[in-house]
Design a protein around this motif. Sequence first.
Motif, PDB file in Angstrom:
ATOM      1  N   UNK A 111      12.439 -21.996  20.278  1.00  0.00           N
ATOM      2  CA  UNK A 111      12.405 -21.067  21.444  1.00  0.00           C
ATOM      3  C   UNK A 111      13.623 -20.137  21.391  1.00  0.00           C
ATOM      4  N   UNK A 112      13.352 -18.888  21.483  1.00  0.00           N
ATOM      5  CA  UNK A 112      14.430 -17.882  21.448  1.00  0.00           C
ATOM      6  C   UNK A 112      14.419 -17.080  22.749  1.00  0.00           C
ATOM      7  N   UNK A 113      15.596 -16.865  23.308  1.00  0.00           N
ATOM      8  CA  UNK A 113      15.704 -16.089  24.538  1.00  0.00           C
ATOM      9  C   UNK A 113      15.583 -14.595  24.237  1.00  0.00           C
ATOM     10  N   UNK A 114      14.706 -13.949  25.015  1.00  0.00           N
ATOM     11  CA  UNK A 114      14.485 -12.506  24.856  1.00  0.00           C
ATOM     12  C   UNK A 114      14.537 -11.859  26.244  1.00  0.00           C
ATOM     13  N   UNK A 115      14.769 -10.559  26.280  1.00  0.00           N
ATOM     14  CA  UNK A 115      14.750  -9.761  27.517  1.00  0.00           C
ATOM     15  C   UNK A 115      13.366  -9.160  27.696  1.00  0.00           C
ATOM     16  N   UNK A 116      12.744  -9.488  28.856  1.00  0.00           N
ATOM     17  CA  UNK A 116      11.375  -9.024  29.132  1.00  0.00           C
ATOM     18  C   UNK A 116      11.424  -8.051  30.309  1.00  0.00           C
ATOM     19  N   UNK A 117      10.808  -6.852  30.162  1.00  0.00           N
ATOM     20  CA  UNK A 117      10.806  -5.904  31.305  1.00  0.00           C
ATOM     21  C   UNK A 117       9.797  -6.349  32.376  1.00  0.00           C
ATOM     22  N   UNK A 118      10.240  -6.245  33.639  1.00  0.00           N
ATOM     23  CA  UNK A 118       9.350  -6.508  34.781  1.00  0.00           C
ATOM     24  C   UNK A 118       9.523  -5.385  35.806  1.00  0.00           C
ATOM     25  N   UNK A 119       8.540  -5.285  36.679  1.00  0.00           N
ATOM     26  CA  UNK A 119       8.591  -4.272  37.746  1.00  0.00           C
ATOM     27  C   UNK A 119       8.890  -4.966  39.065  1.00  0.00           C
ATOM     28  N   UNK A 120       9.895  -4.461  39.777  1.00  0.00           N
ATOM     29  CA  UNK A 120      10.299  -5.034  41.054  1.00  0.00           C
ATOM     30  C   UNK A 120      10.169  -3.982  42.147  1.00  0.00           C
ATOM     31  N   UNK A 121       9.602  -4.408  43.268  1.00  0.00           N
ATOM     32  CA  UNK A 121       9.424  -3.484  44.399  1.00  0.00           C
ATOM     33  C   UNK A 121      10.716  -3.417  45.214  1.00  0.00           C
ATOM     34  N   UNK A 122      11.200  -2.190  45.411  1.00  0.00           N
ATOM     35  CA  UNK A 122      12.421  -1.967  46.198  1.00  0.00           C
ATOM     36  C   UNK A 122      12.117  -0.923  47.261  1.00  0.00           C
ATOM     37  N   UNK A 123      12.915  -0.962  48.327  1.00  0.00           N
ATOM     38  CA  UNK A 123      12.781   0.018  49.406  1.00  0.00           C
ATOM     39  C   UNK A 123      13.750   1.167  49.193  1.00  0.00           C
ATOM     40  N   UNK A 124      13.209   2.396  49.236  1.00  0.00           N
ATOM     41  CA  UNK A 124      14.000   3.600  49.008  1.00  0.00           C
ATOM     42  C   UNK A 124      14.019   4.399  50.303  1.00  0.00           C
ATOM     43  N   UNK A 125      15.225   4.800  50.802  1.00  0.00           N
ATOM     44  CA  UNK A 125      15.261   5.580  52.051  1.00  0.00           C
ATOM     45  C   UNK A 125      14.747   7.008  51.820  1.00  0.00           C
ATOM     46  N   UNK A 126      13.948   7.489  52.770  1.00  0.00           N
ATOM     47  CA  UNK A 126      13.425   8.866  52.752  1.00  0.00           C
ATOM     48  C   UNK A 126      13.598   9.448  54.143  1.00  0.00           C
ATOM     49  N   UNK A 127      13.540  10.777  54.220  1.00  0.00           N
ATOM     50  CA  UNK A 127      13.622  11.476  55.517  1.00  0.00           C
ATOM     51  C   UNK A 127      12.227  11.934  55.912  1.00  0.00           C
ATOM     52  N   UNK A 128      11.882  11.646  57.158  1.00  0.00           N
ATOM     53  CA  UNK A 128      10.545  11.953  57.678  1.00  0.00           C
ATOM     54  C   UNK A 128      10.678  12.812  58.922  1.00  0.00           C
ATOM     55  N   UNK A 129       9.863  13.890  58.994  1.00  0.00           N
ATOM     56  CA  UNK A 129       9.885  14.777  60.159  1.00  0.00           C
ATOM     57  C   UNK A 129       8.972  14.226  61.256  1.00  0.00           C
ATOM     58  N   UNK A 130       9.515  14.106  62.458  1.00  0.00           N
ATOM     59  CA  UNK A 130       8.747  13.618  63.617  1.00  0.00           C
ATOM     60  C   UNK A 130       8.934  14.605  64.760  1.00  0.00           C
ATOM     61  N   UNK A 131       7.970  14.578  65.701  1.00  0.00           N
ATOM     62  CA  UNK A 131       8.031  15.415  66.901  1.00  0.00           C
ATOM     63  C   UNK A 131       8.672  14.620  68.035  1.00  0.00           C
ATOM     64  N   UNK A 132       9.770  15.177  68.567  1.00  0.00           N
ATOM     65  CA  UNK A 132      10.521  14.501  69.633  1.00  0.00           C
ATOM     66  C   UNK A 132      10.389  15.324  70.910  1.00  0.00           C
ATOM     67  N   UNK A 133       9.996  14.685  72.059  1.00  0.00           N
ATOM     68  CA  UNK A 133       9.904  15.448  73.310  1.00  0.00           C
ATOM     69  C   UNK A 133      11.289  15.710  73.899  1.00  0.00           C
ATOM     70  N   UNK A 134      11.503  16.959  74.358  1.00  0.00           N
ATOM     71  CA  UNK A 134      12.740  17.327  75.044  1.00  0.00           C
ATOM     72  C   UNK A 134      12.364  18.015  76.353  1.00  0.00           C
ATOM     73  N   UNK A 135      13.280  17.957  77.309  1.00  0.00           N
ATOM     74  CA  UNK A 135      13.060  18.593  78.614  1.00  0.00           C
ATOM     75  C   UNK A 135      13.863  19.892  78.681  1.00  0.00           C
ATOM     76  N   UNK A 136      13.200  20.951  79.131  1.00  0.00           N
ATOM     77  CA  UNK A 136      13.827  22.268  79.239  1.00  0.00           C
ATOM     78  C   UNK A 136      13.700  22.756  80.678  1.00  0.00           C
TER      79      UNK A 136
END
Length: 329
Positions: A111-136
């Motif tokens: 048995x020989x140790x080798x490096x195996x590629x895997x895919x891991x799910x990570x959370x990445x921050x993003x900016x999202x536009x939302x509608x905010x109510x304001x009083x005028x």
Amino acid sequence: MRSLSLLLLGASCALVLSLAYAHPPEGVWKKKLKWVEEWVPVWKTVKKEAWETKWKKIQVPIWKEVKVPVWKEEQVPDWKIVKKPKIEEREVPAWKEVKVADWKKVTKPIWREVQVPIWKEVKVPIWKEVQVPVWKEVQVPVWKDVQVADWKQMFEPQWVKMGIPGEKFLGKDHEGWEYTSHDLWRKKLIWKPVWKKIWRTEKKQEWHTEKKQEWRTDKVQDFKIEKKQEWVKDKKLEWKDEWVQVWKTVKKQIWIKEKRETWIEEKVQIWRTEKKQVWATEKKQAFKDEWQSVKVPVWKEVKVQEWKKVWKPIWEKVWVPVSHGHGWD
């Protein structure tokens, strides 16, 4: 009442004198200038408040459909290479009954140790536009009832002294002489116009502050899941050739069957998730211009009738007695 009493007293005195002397009084008719009051209508210009319609531009909220990009997850087929073990048979030479020292080449699994590629799910921050109510704060017109002073013409009763022109018959004596009276007075009820101050209710436009809800676009931080490639340690089975000492017989060479485990590669179909950009329909609030009618107070000149008191001269016929020098009239 006092003038009527004086008239009756004068008539009584004239009757007594007529009865005392038993002959009618002497005199002449003369013209007398007299001023009498009279009310005539006149017209004056006053300002009267009226309402005029004007148009005002206002902003009306409407909903407008827009296209926005969204991400949609889809399952995409893919191929993955996997290794599977396989047992195969082979014939190897062997010696029987003779033990001879020999060197044999064998294959050992390690048995020989080798490096195996895997895919891991990570959370990445993003900016999202939302509608905010304001009083005028906006200015809204309101109508308020206020009291406005005004003048109203009213009529009040009033007694005035009025002369009765001409000769009035008072009666006869026992000899048939007639007794008359002149310049009698009587009371007359007239209606005098009076202007009185009154209060009337009018509507006055004022502005007051109200709060109106609007929408603005803000950016908020969100997280999306992405796949990140990492390397992990794994064990891989390999075969190593090695020489070992064995004992063989020197008699007869035979062939025996031997099973050996090998690894083969095979493609396996898998499904992976991909994000695809699509367009979705959303409603966005917008504003359009509209015209609204409002009432605006204006001043308008109108003609108003009122009464004016004037004096007019008139000539009336009066009886003036003639004096004969007796010392009394």
